[in-house]
Write a protein that holds these residues in place. Structure first.
Motif, short mmCIF file in Angstrom:
data_model
loop_
_atom_site.label_atom_id
_atom_site.label_comp_id
_atom_site.label_asym_id
_atom_site.label_seq_id
_atom_site.Cartn_x
_atom_site.Cartn_y
_atom_site.Cartn_z
N ILE A 133 0.84 -1.19 0.00
CA ILE A 133 0.00 0.00 0.00
C ILE A 133 0.88 1.25 0.00
N ARG A 134 0.46 2.21 -0.83
CA ARG A 134 1.25 3.41 -0.99
C ARG A 134 0.35 4.63 -0.81
N GLY A 135 0.79 5.59 -0.05
CA GLY A 135 0.04 6.84 0.12
C GLY A 135 0.82 7.98 -0.49
N GLU A 136 0.12 8.87 -1.20
CA GLU A 136 0.77 10.01 -1.84
C GLU A 136 0.14 11.30 -1.35
N HIS A 137 0.92 12.09 -0.64
CA HIS A 137 0.51 13.44 -0.22
C HIS A 137 -0.86 13.46 0.46
N LEU A 138 -1.06 12.58 1.41
CA LEU A 138 -2.36 12.51 2.09
C LEU A 138 -2.51 13.65 3.09
N THR A 139 -3.65 14.31 2.99
CA THR A 139 -3.97 15.39 3.93
C THR A 139 -5.41 15.20 4.40
N LYS A 140 -5.64 15.44 5.69
CA LYS A 140 -7.01 15.42 6.20
C LYS A 140 -7.27 16.66 7.03
N VAL A 141 -8.24 17.44 6.60
CA VAL A 141 -8.61 18.65 7.32
C VAL A 141 -10.01 18.44 7.91
N PHE A 142 -10.15 18.71 9.20
CA PHE A 142 -11.47 18.67 9.83
C PHE A 142 -11.98 20.10 10.02
N GLY A 143 -13.27 20.31 9.82
CA GLY A 143 -13.89 21.61 10.11
C GLY A 143 -13.54 22.69 9.10
N TYR A 144 -14.08 23.88 9.37
CA TYR A 144 -13.87 25.02 8.46
C TYR A 144 -13.46 26.25 9.25
N GLY A 145 -12.91 27.23 8.53
CA GLY A 145 -12.62 28.55 9.10
C GLY A 145 -11.80 28.47 10.38
N LYS A 146 -12.26 29.14 11.42
CA LYS A 146 -11.52 29.18 12.67
C LYS A 146 -11.43 27.80 13.34
N GLN A 147 -12.40 26.94 13.02
CA GLN A 147 -12.45 25.61 13.64
C GLN A 147 -11.56 24.58 12.91
N LYS A 148 -10.89 25.06 11.87
CA LYS A 148 -10.16 24.13 11.01
C LYS A 148 -8.98 23.45 11.73
N THR A 149 -8.91 22.12 11.63
CA THR A 149 -7.75 21.38 12.14
C THR A 149 -7.17 20.55 11.01
N THR A 150 -5.90 20.73 10.74
CA THR A 150 -5.25 19.85 9.77
C THR A 150 -4.65 18.69 10.56
#
Ligand SMILES: Nc1ncnc2c1ncn2[C@@H]1O[C@H](COP(=O)(O)OP(=O)(O)O)[C@@H](O)[C@H]1O
Ligand SMILES: [Mg+2]
Length: 266
Positions: A8-25
């Motif tokens: 299994i290979r992952g390429e540039h995986l990003t997960k962002v939760f929420g929006y605006g001020k609540q945003k968590t990467t």
């Protein structure tokens, strides 16, 4: 470790939760290549994004960006059939072993269901032999446990039962998210040794997630060190532990002063 094919290979995986001020990467630009028969530890403090990354790999969380390749092809999860096929070869163990079982079923039924899941027709004797074999793989006695309910077992026994199921299902990929954090020291070392055995006997790829760099060193071929959603260092376990390059890794290791003498894992 011999260099096997990439499972299994992952390429540039990003997960962002929420929006605006609540945003968590939670996970940011993580790439990886995990091989067949390799144990990879993902190490980092609480909140560093380990579980989020694991859930993306399992296909339980959709990545915000990036992609995953499985057995050389882009992973598809859109159709029900795609997900079924993907999940057939992936199993997970979580921190709380009681969360993964139906607590109203006795041990024997939990193990029998696992045999049925494989869709093979076995006689009663063959089923019994398989269940006994799986229990003894994790140092449990089927005769003593088969008639018990989960609440009559310890956390360590439950977690070992979980590994007995993995032994029967033999997935290609096992994701173990802090599997030893709620169990006694004796079960902890059994569990780690069983992971090594699953790798060696079944060529399983195992992703072991932990905040404990000592446990990671004991069990893994490769280390990925995560800090605030990013992989800050990765490489063969020996190299990373004996010659850490990133300040965060150096700090993690200095927090375990006796890493070379802690083989009892107490
Ligand atoms: N469902 C969610 N919604 C919002 N934020 C989340 C969610 N899941 C995790 N996070 C946040 O993402 C970050 C990483 O969490 P997690 O992947 O659980 O870290 P770890 O497993 O390393 O402790 C944390 O800041 C956490 O609060
Ligand atoms: Mg976690």
């Amino acid at each position: 470790m011999k260099q096997n094919d990439v499972l299994i290979r992952g390429e540039h995986l990003t997960k962002v939760f929420g929006y605006g001020k609540q945003k968590t990467t939670a996970v940011e630009d993580v790439s990886f290549a995990f091989h067949e028969g390799e144990i990879i530890s993902i190490v980092g403090e609480s909140g560093s994004g380990k579980t989020t990354l694991a859930k993306m790999i399992m296909g339980l969380l959709k990545e915000s960006s990036g992609s995953i390749e499985y057995m050389g092809k882009p992973r598809q999860l859109k159709r029900h059939g795609d997900r079924k096929r993907y999940w057939k070869n992936i199993q997970a163990i979580f921190q709380d072993p009681f969360s993964s079982f139906n607590l109203f079923y006795k041990v024997e039924k939990l193990l029998l269901d696992c045999i049925k899941l494989q869709g093979v027709n076995l006689t009663k004797e063959e089923q019994l032999r398989k269940m006994k074999e799986a229990c003894s793989f994790v140092n449990l006695k089927f005769e003593e446990l088969h008639n018990k309910y989960p609440f009559e077992l310890s956390g360590g026994q439950m977690q070992r039962l979980m590994i007995a199921r993995i032994f029967m299902l033999h997935p290609k990929l096992l994701i173990a998210d802090e599997p030893t954090s709620m169990v006694d020291a004796c079960s902890r070392s059994t569990i780690l040794d069983m992971l090594l055995k699953l790798r060696d006997e079944n060529n399983m790829t195992i992703i072991f997630i932990t905040h404990d760099v000592g446990l990671a060193y004991y069990v893994s071929d490769t280390l990925y060190i995560m800090e605030q959603g990013k992989v800050v260092e990765r490489g063969p376990a020996e190299e990373v532990i004996l010659n850490p390059q990133h300040p965060y890794t150096q700090q993690l290791i200095s927090d375990v002063p006796k890493i070379h003498s802690e083989w009892d894992l107490a």
